[in-house]
Scaffold this motif. Structure first.
Motif, PDB file in Angstrom:
ATOM      1  N   ASP A 185       0.948  -1.332   0.120  1.00  0.00           N
ATOM      2  CA  ASP A 185      -0.019  -0.017   0.008  1.00  0.00           C
ATOM      3  C   ASP A 185       0.808   1.307   0.104  1.00  0.00           C
ATOM      4  O   ASP A 185       1.478   1.653   1.015  1.00  0.00           O
ATOM      5  CB  ASP A 185      -0.848   0.021   1.464  1.00  0.00           C
ATOM      6  CG  ASP A 185      -1.686   1.132   1.444  1.00  0.00           C
ATOM      7  OD1 ASP A 185      -1.850   2.212   0.385  1.00  0.00           O
ATOM      8  OD2 ASP A 185      -2.374   1.605   2.541  1.00  0.00           O
ATOM      9  N   SER A 187      -0.106   4.291  -0.537  1.00  0.00           N
ATOM     10  CA  SER A 187      -0.767   5.613  -0.121  1.00  0.00           C
ATOM     11  C   SER A 187      -0.365   6.474   0.809  1.00  0.00           C
ATOM     12  O   SER A 187      -0.207   7.629   0.734  1.00  0.00           O
ATOM     13  CB  SER A 187      -2.287   5.211  -0.025  1.00  0.00           C
ATOM     14  OG  SER A 187      -2.609   4.280   1.066  1.00  0.00           O
ATOM     15  N   ARG A 190       2.640   8.240  -0.577  1.00  0.00           N
ATOM     16  CA  ARG A 190       2.387   9.623  -1.057  1.00  0.00           C
ATOM     17  C   ARG A 190       1.906  10.708  -0.231  1.00  0.00           C
ATOM     18  O   ARG A 190       2.195  11.896  -0.313  1.00  0.00           O
ATOM     19  CB  ARG A 190       1.140   9.272  -1.907  1.00  0.00           C
ATOM     20  CG  ARG A 190       0.358  10.520  -2.824  1.00  0.00           C
ATOM     21  CD  ARG A 190      -0.568   9.921  -3.420  1.00  0.00           C
ATOM     22  NE  ARG A 190      -1.793   9.458  -2.734  1.00  0.00           N
ATOM     23  CZ  ARG A 190      -2.561   8.634  -3.504  1.00  0.00           C
ATOM     24  NH1 ARG A 190      -2.664   8.161  -4.547  1.00  0.00           N
ATOM     25  NH2 ARG A 190      -3.834   7.861  -2.651  1.00  0.00           N
ATOM     26  N   ASP A 191       1.129  10.300   0.908  1.00  0.00           N
ATOM     27  CA  ASP A 191       1.030  11.260   1.902  1.00  0.00           C
ATOM     28  C   ASP A 191       2.083  11.948   2.558  1.00  0.00           C
ATOM     29  O   ASP A 191       2.232  13.203   2.741  1.00  0.00           O
ATOM     30  CB  ASP A 191       0.253  10.786   3.073  1.00  0.00           C
ATOM     31  CG  ASP A 191      -1.219  10.220   2.745  1.00  0.00           C
ATOM     32  OD1 ASP A 191      -1.599  10.706   1.637  1.00  0.00           O
ATOM     33  OD2 ASP A 191      -1.832   9.509   3.699  1.00  0.00           O
ATOM     34  N   GLU A 220       0.757   8.080  -9.955  1.00  0.00           N
ATOM     35  CA  GLU A 220      -0.386   8.107  -8.835  1.00  0.00           C
ATOM     36  C   GLU A 220       0.313   8.383  -7.327  1.00  0.00           C
ATOM     37  O   GLU A 220      -0.314   9.072  -6.527  1.00  0.00           O
ATOM     38  CB  GLU A 220      -0.776   6.668  -8.642  1.00  0.00           C
ATOM     39  CG  GLU A 220      -1.951   6.350  -7.733  1.00  0.00           C
ATOM     40  CD  GLU A 220      -2.750   5.104  -7.826  1.00  0.00           C
ATOM     41  OE1 GLU A 220      -3.471   4.838  -6.889  1.00  0.00           O
ATOM     42  OE2 GLU A 220      -2.285   4.190  -8.763  1.00  0.00           O
ATOM     43  N   TYR A 221       1.434   7.867  -7.177  1.00  0.00           N
ATOM     44  CA  TYR A 221       2.244   8.182  -5.720  1.00  0.00           C
ATOM     45  C   TYR A 221       3.101   9.148  -5.675  1.00  0.00           C
ATOM     46  O   TYR A 221       3.660   9.455  -4.339  1.00  0.00           O
ATOM     47  CB  TYR A 221       2.412   6.665  -5.122  1.00  0.00           C
ATOM     48  CG  TYR A 221       1.341   5.723  -5.123  1.00  0.00           C
ATOM     49  CD1 TYR A 221       0.502   5.954  -4.264  1.00  0.00           C
ATOM     50  CD2 TYR A 221       1.394   4.593  -6.028  1.00  0.00           C
ATOM     51  CE1 TYR A 221      -0.604   5.183  -4.001  1.00  0.00           C
ATOM     52  CE2 TYR A 221       0.267   3.723  -5.873  1.00  0.00           C
ATOM     53  CZ  TYR A 221      -0.653   3.956  -5.008  1.00  0.00           C
ATOM     54  OH  TYR A 221      -1.718   3.085  -4.938  1.00  0.00           O
TER      55      TYR A 221
END
Length: 330
Positions: A185, A187, A190-191, A220-221
């Protein structure tokens, strides 16, 4: 824009070879470098082993000019020993030092090293500060999202490690509890990249196994680069294929069997050069099935390769493989 770690210029969106125990030794790093890896790391090295002058740990400090830029990765559970190990490793002349806070295996994590430090962020910060202060080289870190799903604390880790002076952070998109199971994962990675406080390069790691996925996840990331590990084992061409896809949007044809044989031979030669004839031949056995994965009816050749005792035998079998499958692209 170029990605920089300290004074090391890695170009735009670098591809890094992950440090992998019993895999990313100098012979393997050679063939990955030939195929486009922008930066590489040694196998992880025990701080205790370096301090005790253990032969296996000292041997892992071997680096060669053609590998640059290269980092030496260390791990341990004792802050003072990590400081001492950093001083020893710095003398080997790498371009940077890397700390492993990501290894999930029991022998490491259950002894208070690797991913275990994700359970004690204060100690991780103190250890990192000690390493940064013990070397003139840039220091980077590799870690995971957290210990388990309830403690995904890598956002805090990124800020605090940057504050004590690390120059880049690689994040594997799994927790320690996941080991290598499930899907990575990215995500949270990316944060962290979007956090305005974070100024250092952030590299993503985990599940990059095709050019298309690399291109999609790059967008995307929003990471600064990617670290590739398991997908490169027996397939160093992954680096050149990803780069070609980034450049052209097209897939590069996979290596022919002749190319597979050629790179396998190179790997074998480098293995013998570095480890000596007997060990070089023996330790190469773990790589054959990966180099020829997907080739029909290869089992007989694999069995012969992993039992061949002399260099001439191995070379003869590889010549046979090349002859038999020369017209085939896999």
């Amino acid at each position: 824009m170029s990605v920089r770690i300290g004074n090391i210029d890695l170009g735009e969106f670098p591809l890094l070879l992950a440090p992998m125990e019993d895999v990313s030794d100098p012979p393997f790093r050679y063939v990955c470098k030939q195929n486009g890896a922008d930066m590489m790391y040694t196998e992880f090295i025990s701080s205790e082993g370096l301090i005790r002058d253990a032969a296996k740990s000292i041997k892992k400090l071997d680096i060669f000019e053609y590998e640059r830029p290269i980092g030496i990765q260390i791990f341990g559970s004792d802050i003072e020993h990590m400081r001492e190990a950093t001083e020893i490793a710095t003398q080997a002349g790498p371009d940077l030092m890397d700390i492993n806070y990501g290894c999930p295996v029991k022998q490491v994590a259950c002894r208070g090293a690797g991913a275990s430090l994700l359970q004690d962020i204060d100690k991780m910060v103190a250890m990192t500060k000690a390493v940064v202060e013990a070397t003139h080289l840039p220091v980077t870190v590799k870690t995971r999202l957290g210990w388990n799903d309830d403690t995904k604390n890598v956002y805090e880790v990124a800020e605090r490690l940057q504050d004590v002076g690390i120059k880049a952070l690689t994040i594997h998109g799994r927790t320690r509890a996941q080991m290598y199971k499930g899907v990575a994962d990215w995500s949270l990675i990316r944060d962290i990249k979007r956090n305005p406080r974070i100024q250092i390069p952030i590299f993503g790691n985990g599940d990059i196994d095709s050019p298309q996925k690399a291109a999609n996840w790059r967008l995307e990331y929003e990471v600064d680069g990617m670290m590739i590990g398991r997908a490169s084992i027996g397939y160093p061409w992954i680096f050149r294929e990803v780069k070609h896809f980034f450049r052209t949007g097209e897939f590069l044809e996979g290596p022919t069997v002749a190319e597979r044989v050629e790179v396998c031979r190179t790997h074998l030669e480098k293995s013998i050069e570095w480890k000596g004839l007997k060990t070089g031949i023996f330790e190469m056995r773990r790589h054959y099935s990966n180099y020829f994965k997907g080739i029909n009816h290869f089992k007989e050749y694999r069995m012969r390769l992993v039992t061949a005792a002399t260099l001439d035998e191995v070379q003869d079998i590889l010549s046979e493989v090349e002859l038999k499958y020369s017209a085939e692209v896999v």
